[in-house]
Design a protein around this motif. Sequence first.
Motif, mmCIF file in Angstrom:
data_model
loop_
_atom_site.group_PDB
_atom_site.id
_atom_site.type_symbol
_atom_site.label_atom_id
_atom_site.label_comp_id
_atom_site.label_asym_id
_atom_site.label_seq_id
_atom_site.Cartn_x
_atom_site.Cartn_y
_atom_site.Cartn_z
ATOM 1 N N UNK A 49 0.818 -1.212 0.000
ATOM 2 C CA UNK A 49 0.000 0.000 0.000
ATOM 3 C C UNK A 49 0.854 1.265 0.000
ATOM 4 N N UNK A 50 1.958 1.259 0.756
ATOM 5 C CA UNK A 50 2.768 2.469 0.844
ATOM 6 C C UNK A 50 3.356 2.876 -0.503
ATOM 7 N N UNK A 51 3.604 1.921 -1.367
ATOM 8 C CA UNK A 51 4.125 2.236 -2.701
ATOM 9 C C UNK A 51 3.059 2.984 -3.514
ATOM 10 N N UNK A 52 1.833 2.520 -3.428
ATOM 11 C CA UNK A 52 0.763 3.183 -4.179
ATOM 12 C C UNK A 52 0.453 4.563 -3.613
ATOM 13 N N UNK A 53 0.610 4.732 -2.308
ATOM 14 C CA UNK A 53 0.413 6.055 -1.722
ATOM 15 C C UNK A 53 1.469 7.017 -2.259
ATOM 16 N N UNK A 54 2.717 6.547 -2.345
ATOM 17 C CA UNK A 54 3.773 7.387 -2.931
ATOM 18 C C UNK A 54 3.474 7.675 -4.409
ATOM 19 N N UNK A 55 2.940 6.700 -5.100
ATOM 20 C CA UNK A 55 2.566 6.892 -6.499
ATOM 21 C C UNK A 55 1.484 7.968 -6.611
ATOM 22 N N UNK A 56 0.498 7.893 -5.726
ATOM 23 C CA UNK A 56 -0.581 8.891 -5.738
ATOM 24 C C UNK A 56 -0.073 10.296 -5.419
ATOM 25 N N UNK A 57 1.059 10.360 -4.716
ATOM 26 C CA UNK A 57 1.668 11.655 -4.410
ATOM 27 C C UNK A 57 2.735 12.038 -5.446
ATOM 28 N N UNK A 58 2.685 11.363 -6.587
ATOM 29 C CA UNK A 58 3.560 11.666 -7.724
ATOM 30 C C UNK A 58 5.049 11.538 -7.409
ATOM 31 N N UNK A 59 5.416 10.544 -6.612
ATOM 32 C CA UNK A 59 6.822 10.260 -6.334
ATOM 33 C C UNK A 59 7.459 9.768 -7.638
ATOM 34 N N UNK A 60 8.355 10.562 -8.193
ATOM 35 C CA UNK A 60 8.940 10.253 -9.498
ATOM 36 C C UNK A 60 9.741 8.958 -9.501
#
Length: 124
Positions: free
Chosen positions: A10-21
């Motif tokens: 889940x934490x990876x997708x949260x970073x993805x949703x926050x546009x972590x390049x």
Amino acid sequence: MSGIRVLCDTNVLIHLLHNNLDVIDFLTGKQVFISSITELELYGKRNMTPKELSIINMLIESCYVVELTYPVKQIVKQLKQKYRINLPDAIVAATALQSDIPLVTFDADFRNIKDLKLVLLKIY
């Protein structure tokens, strides 16, 4: 789509949703799988706007959702007996183990689980 499959915590997708390049670059071209528990955890933020809900729905639709099956539950039971692990993390790890897909996460606690193929991302 590439043949490289990964199961995202889940934490990876949260970073993805926050546009972590870094996460965006890492996941580009990969088949992204998620556990059904990850799907549900993404809705945990209170008072989401309709736009936020729409973005999460689109993200989930772009992933392969692995349901909680009997074999996964059996592995969860083993993990809970062997390791100090919370239930959502046990379900995610068991899903990765049962599916034989590397788990991508920012959570170093998964290192303790034997036989888990782990891709540990770091926050810079």
